[in-house]
Design a protein around this motif. Structure first.
Motif, PDB file in Angstrom:
ATOM      1  N   GLN A  99       0.959  -1.432   0.057  1.00  0.00           N
ATOM      2  CA  GLN A  99       0.263   0.184   0.010  1.00  0.00           C
ATOM      3  C   GLN A  99       0.876   1.146  -0.108  1.00  0.00           C
ATOM      4  OE1 GLN A  99      -2.603  -0.707   3.477  1.00  0.00           O
ATOM      5  NE2 GLN A  99      -3.818  -2.064   2.146  1.00  0.00           N
ATOM      6  N   LEU A 100       1.916   1.223   0.461  1.00  0.00           N
ATOM      7  CA  LEU A 100       3.059   2.288   0.341  1.00  0.00           C
ATOM      8  C   LEU A 100       3.750   2.330  -0.742  1.00  0.00           C
ATOM      9  CD1 LEU A 100       4.116   2.206   3.798  1.00  0.00           C
ATOM     10  CD2 LEU A 100       2.403   3.817   3.026  1.00  0.00           C
ATOM     11  N   GLY A 101       3.530   1.610  -1.845  1.00  0.00           N
ATOM     12  CA  GLY A 101       4.244   1.349  -3.123  1.00  0.00           C
ATOM     13  C   GLY A 101       5.410   0.302  -3.408  1.00  0.00           C
ATOM     14  N   TRP A 102       5.346  -0.466  -2.229  1.00  0.00           N
ATOM     15  CA  TRP A 102       6.541  -1.390  -2.426  1.00  0.00           C
ATOM     16  C   TRP A 102       6.046  -2.856  -2.958  1.00  0.00           C
ATOM     17  CZ3 TRP A 102       7.909   1.826   1.672  1.00  0.00           C
ATOM     18  CH2 TRP A 102       9.320   2.306   1.607  1.00  0.00           C
ATOM     19  N   ASP A 103       6.773  -3.489  -4.022  1.00  0.00           N
ATOM     20  CA  ASP A 103       6.457  -4.521  -4.625  1.00  0.00           C
ATOM     21  C   ASP A 103       7.399  -5.465  -3.870  1.00  0.00           C
ATOM     22  OD1 ASP A 103       5.683  -6.669  -5.866  1.00  0.00           O
ATOM     23  OD2 ASP A 103       6.737  -5.929  -7.884  1.00  0.00           O
ATOM     24  N   VAL A 104       7.260  -6.119  -2.866  1.00  0.00           N
ATOM     25  CA  VAL A 104       8.109  -7.070  -2.088  1.00  0.00           C
ATOM     26  C   VAL A 104       7.700  -8.446  -2.457  1.00  0.00           C
ATOM     27  CG1 VAL A 104       9.193  -7.773   0.085  1.00  0.00           C
ATOM     28  CG2 VAL A 104       8.386  -5.379  -0.238  1.00  0.00           C
ATOM     29  N   ARG A 105       8.589  -9.196  -3.036  1.00  0.00           N
ATOM     30  CA  ARG A 105       8.600 -10.636  -3.140  1.00  0.00           C
ATOM     31  C   ARG A 105       8.308 -11.477  -2.091  1.00  0.00           C
ATOM     32  NH1 ARG A 105      12.186 -14.024  -7.314  1.00  0.00           N
ATOM     33  NH2 ARG A 105      12.259 -15.053  -5.158  1.00  0.00           N
ATOM     34  N   LYS A 106       7.126 -12.645  -2.127  1.00  0.00           N
ATOM     35  CA  LYS A 106       7.049 -13.318  -1.074  1.00  0.00           C
ATOM     36  C   LYS A 106       8.320 -14.072  -0.787  1.00  0.00           C
ATOM     37  CE  LYS A 106       2.068 -13.928  -0.185  1.00  0.00           C
ATOM     38  NZ  LYS A 106       0.886 -14.568  -0.594  1.00  0.00           N
ATOM     39  N   THR A 107       8.732 -14.138   0.450  1.00  0.00           N
ATOM     40  CA  THR A 107       9.967 -15.031   0.758  1.00  0.00           C
ATOM     41  C   THR A 107       9.149 -16.442   1.215  1.00  0.00           C
ATOM     42  OG1 THR A 107       9.422 -14.003   2.999  1.00  0.00           O
ATOM     43  CG2 THR A 107      11.563 -13.449   1.629  1.00  0.00           C
ATOM     44  N   LEU A 108       9.696 -17.584   0.758  1.00  0.00           N
ATOM     45  CA  LEU A 108       9.364 -18.903   1.227  1.00  0.00           C
ATOM     46  C   LEU A 108       9.880 -19.216   2.561  1.00  0.00           C
ATOM     47  CD1 LEU A 108       9.508 -20.742  -2.148  1.00  0.00           C
ATOM     48  CD2 LEU A 108       7.402 -20.011  -0.995  1.00  0.00           C
ATOM     49  N   ALA A 109      10.935 -18.493   3.182  1.00  0.00           N
ATOM     50  CA  ALA A 109      11.427 -18.792   4.338  1.00  0.00           C
ATOM     51  C   ALA A 109      12.066 -17.798   5.101  1.00  0.00           C
ATOM     52  CB  ALA A 109      12.680 -20.068   4.177  1.00  0.00           C
ATOM     53  N   THR A 110      12.557 -17.809   6.219  1.00  0.00           N
ATOM     54  CA  THR A 110      13.308 -16.996   7.044  1.00  0.00           C
ATOM     55  C   THR A 110      12.445 -16.276   7.812  1.00  0.00           C
ATOM     56  OG1 THR A 110      13.749 -15.137   5.454  1.00  0.00           O
ATOM     57  CG2 THR A 110      15.386 -16.895   5.581  1.00  0.00           C
ATOM     58  N   MET A 111      12.655 -15.064   8.531  1.00  0.00           N
ATOM     59  CA  MET A 111      12.028 -14.267   9.378  1.00  0.00           C
ATOM     60  C   MET A 111      12.381 -12.732   8.800  1.00  0.00           C
ATOM     61  SD  MET A 111      14.055 -14.271  13.015  1.00  0.00           S
ATOM     62  CE  MET A 111      13.582 -15.729  13.467  1.00  0.00           C
ATOM     63  N   TYR A 112      12.855 -12.596   7.685  1.00  0.00           N
ATOM     64  CA  TYR A 112      12.967 -11.351   6.965  1.00  0.00           C
ATOM     65  C   TYR A 112      12.251 -11.014   5.656  1.00  0.00           C
ATOM     66  CZ  TYR A 112      16.887 -12.515  10.122  1.00  0.00           C
ATOM     67  OH  TYR A 112      17.572 -13.079  11.296  1.00  0.00           O
ATOM     68  N   LEU A 113      12.278  -9.708   5.618  1.00  0.00           N
ATOM     69  CA  LEU A 113      11.751  -9.270   4.090  1.00  0.00           C
ATOM     70  C   LEU A 113      12.956  -8.650   3.715  1.00  0.00           C
ATOM     71  CD1 LEU A 113       8.073  -8.167   4.495  1.00  0.00           C
ATOM     72  CD2 LEU A 113       9.096 -10.317   3.541  1.00  0.00           C
ATOM     73  N   TRP A 114      13.571  -8.741   2.528  1.00  0.00           N
ATOM     74  CA  TRP A 114      14.610  -7.847   1.630  1.00  0.00           C
ATOM     75  C   TRP A 114      13.928  -6.763   0.983  1.00  0.00           C
ATOM     76  CZ3 TRP A 114      19.721  -6.962   2.798  1.00  0.00           C
ATOM     77  CH2 TRP A 114      20.374  -6.907   1.938  1.00  0.00           C
ATOM     78  N   VAL A 115      13.867  -5.716   1.623  1.00  0.00           N
ATOM     79  CA  VAL A 115      13.210  -4.253   0.917  1.00  0.00           C
ATOM     80  C   VAL A 115      14.088  -3.419   0.161  1.00  0.00           C
ATOM     81  CG1 VAL A 115      11.394  -2.647   1.706  1.00  0.00           C
ATOM     82  CG2 VAL A 115      11.478  -4.796   2.636  1.00  0.00           C
TER      83      VAL A 115
END
Ligand SMILES: Cc1ncc(COP(=O)(O)O)c(C=O)c1O
Length: 333
Positions: A249-265
Motif C-alpha cells: 500500500q506504500l508502493g513497495w512490490d516485495v516478493r513473497k519469501t518462502l522462508a526466514t524471518m526477514y523481508l529484503w526491501v
C-alpha cells in the motif's frame, strides 16, 4: 553443575542425529558427525579459526551473514566476495567465480534460506555447488539456520541430503530461530567427521561446551511434535503476508519469501541503505537494518525482521504513512 563433556552429551548428539533422520532421511553418526555448539555463530567463526591460515582464500557471498566473512578475516584469511544479484534471485552464480580463484579457495560459506535476502535455492543449486566443491577441492560450509522457518509447503534443502555433500562439507544449525532459544546459546554442526574433528579439537582449547541442562532442553525441543513447528511457521507466515501487503500500500512490490524471518526491501529510488535506515529511524522510531551491513552487495536494500507481532508491524506501517515514507518518495530532510 559440573563441566559438560567437550563433545556434548551423548543424548543430545543422539537427539540431533534422530532429528536429522526424521527431517531429511539422512543417517548420521552421533559420535563423529554431530557436535553441539554455543550457538551456530560461535561454530561458524571457530571453524574458520580451525582451518584458515593467514593468506588463505575463502569464498563468501556478498551480502551475507557477517560471521561468514568476518570469521575467515579474523583468522587472517582473504575473502573473495561472490556478488549476489537480484536478477539471479540472490542465488550464487558459480559461473561468476573465476577458475584461478576457485583453484586457490579453501572454504566456501553459503546460506539458503538466506539471511539477509530471504532467498531460497533449488535442489539443483545444491547439486551444482557440491560438484563445484569436489572439482576444486573446496570445503563447503552451509548455514541452515532457517531450516524450519519455511512457508507455503516449502522444505529447505540440507547439504547432507545431496549425494557427496557429506564428503566435503558441514552444515550449521541453531536452536535460536524455530525454537526461540536465541539467548540460551545453543546450536550444532553436522556433517563430515574429519572437518568436525578439527573444530572440536580447537574448541577443547577454548570452551567446555554447552551447560548440560541446556543440551537437555534443546533435546526436548528437537523432539517436539511437528504441530509445534506448524504453529511457529504459521505465525511468521501471517506476519510476512501482513507486512508485504502493508508495504504494498506504500508502493513497495516485495516478493513473497518462502522462508526466514526477514523481508529484503529495496530502498526508495536514489536513496542509499544507510540514509534510508537512518531516515526511517529518525522519522518513525522504527529500526530496519541497512543492507550494506551485510556487505557492499546489500547496498540499496534494507532488511526488515518479522520478529514483532502483526499489531506492532501495523504500528510501524502507520508511522511510515504518517511520515510520508513510501517507495516512490522519501524526503531525506
Ligand atoms: C544466517 C545466520 N547464521 C547464524 C546465526 C546465528 O545464530 P546463533 O544464535 O545460533 O548463533 C544467525 C542469526 O541471526 C543467522 O541469521
Amino acid at each position: 553443575h559440573g563441566y559438560p563433556p567437550f563433545e556434548g552429551t551423548a543424548s543430545f548428539r543422539k537427539a540431533i542425529t534422530n532429528w536429522y533422520f526424521r527431517r531429511y532421511n539422512v543417517k548420521l553418526d552421533p559420535d563423529g558427525e554431530a557436535l553441539p555448539l554455543l550457538g551456530s555463530k560461535e561454530g561458524l567463526t571457530h571453524l574458520a579459526l580451525a582451518y584458515v591460515n593467514p593468506g588463505d582464500l575463502v569464498l563468501a557471498p556478498n551480502p551475507a551473514y557477517p560471521a561468514h566473512f568476518r570469521g575467515p578475516l579474523i583468522a587472517g584469511g582473504k575473502i573473495h566476495s561472490i556478488l549476489l544479484k537480484p536478477e539471479n534471485d540472490w542465488i550464487i552464480d558459480l559461473g561468476d567465480i573465476p577458475d584461478s580463484v576457485a583453484e586457490q579457495a579453501k572454504i566456501l560459506y553459503f546460506n539458503y534460506p538466506s539471511n539477509p535476502t530471504g532467498a531460497t535455492a533449488p535442489r539443483e543449486f545444491f547439486q551444482d555447488i557440491v560438484a563445484f566443491a569436489k572439482k576444486y577441492e573446496i570445503m563447503l560450509v552451509h548455514d541452515l539456520c532457517y531450516a524450519e522457518l519455511a512457508f507455503d509447503g516449502y522444505q529447505p534443502t540440507s547439504l547432507l541430503e545431496i549425494p557427496g555433500g557429506k564428503d566435503i562439507g558441514v552444515e550449521f544449525h541453531t536452536m535460536s530461530k524455530t525454537y526461540n532459544m536465541a539467548g540460551w546459546r545453543i546450536g550444532f554442526v553436522v556433517g563430515n567427521s574429519r572437518i568436525i574433528q578439527g573444530l572440536r579439537t580447537l574448541k577443547t582449547n577454548l570452551d567446555y561446551g554447552v551447560f548440560a541442562a541446556l543440551q537437555s532442553a534443546a533435546q526436548t525441543a528437537l523432539q517436539l511434535p511437528d504441530e509445534f513447528l506448524h504453529q511457529v511457521q504459521e505465525r511468521y507466515r501471517q506476519r510476512r503476508d501482513f507486512l508485504i501487503q502493508g508495504l504494498g500500500q506504500l508502493g513497495w512490490d516485495v516478493r513473497k519469501t518462502l522462508a526466514t524471518m526477514y523481508l529484503w526491501v529495496p530502498c526508495p529510488l536514489g536513496v542509499g541503505s544507510t540514509d534510508f535506515a537512518l531516515s526511517v529511524l529518525q522519522k518513525t522510531g522504527v529500526v530496519v537494518t541497512p543492507g550494506n551491513a551485510f556487505g557492499s552487495g546489500g547496498e540499496g536494500y534494507v532488511r526488515v525482521s518479522l520478529i514483532a507481532e502483526c499489531e506492532r508491524l501495523g504500528e510501524a506501517l502507520s508511522r511510515f504513512q504518517q511520515a510520508g515514507i513510501s517507495y516512490h518518495f522519501l524526503s531525506l530532510k
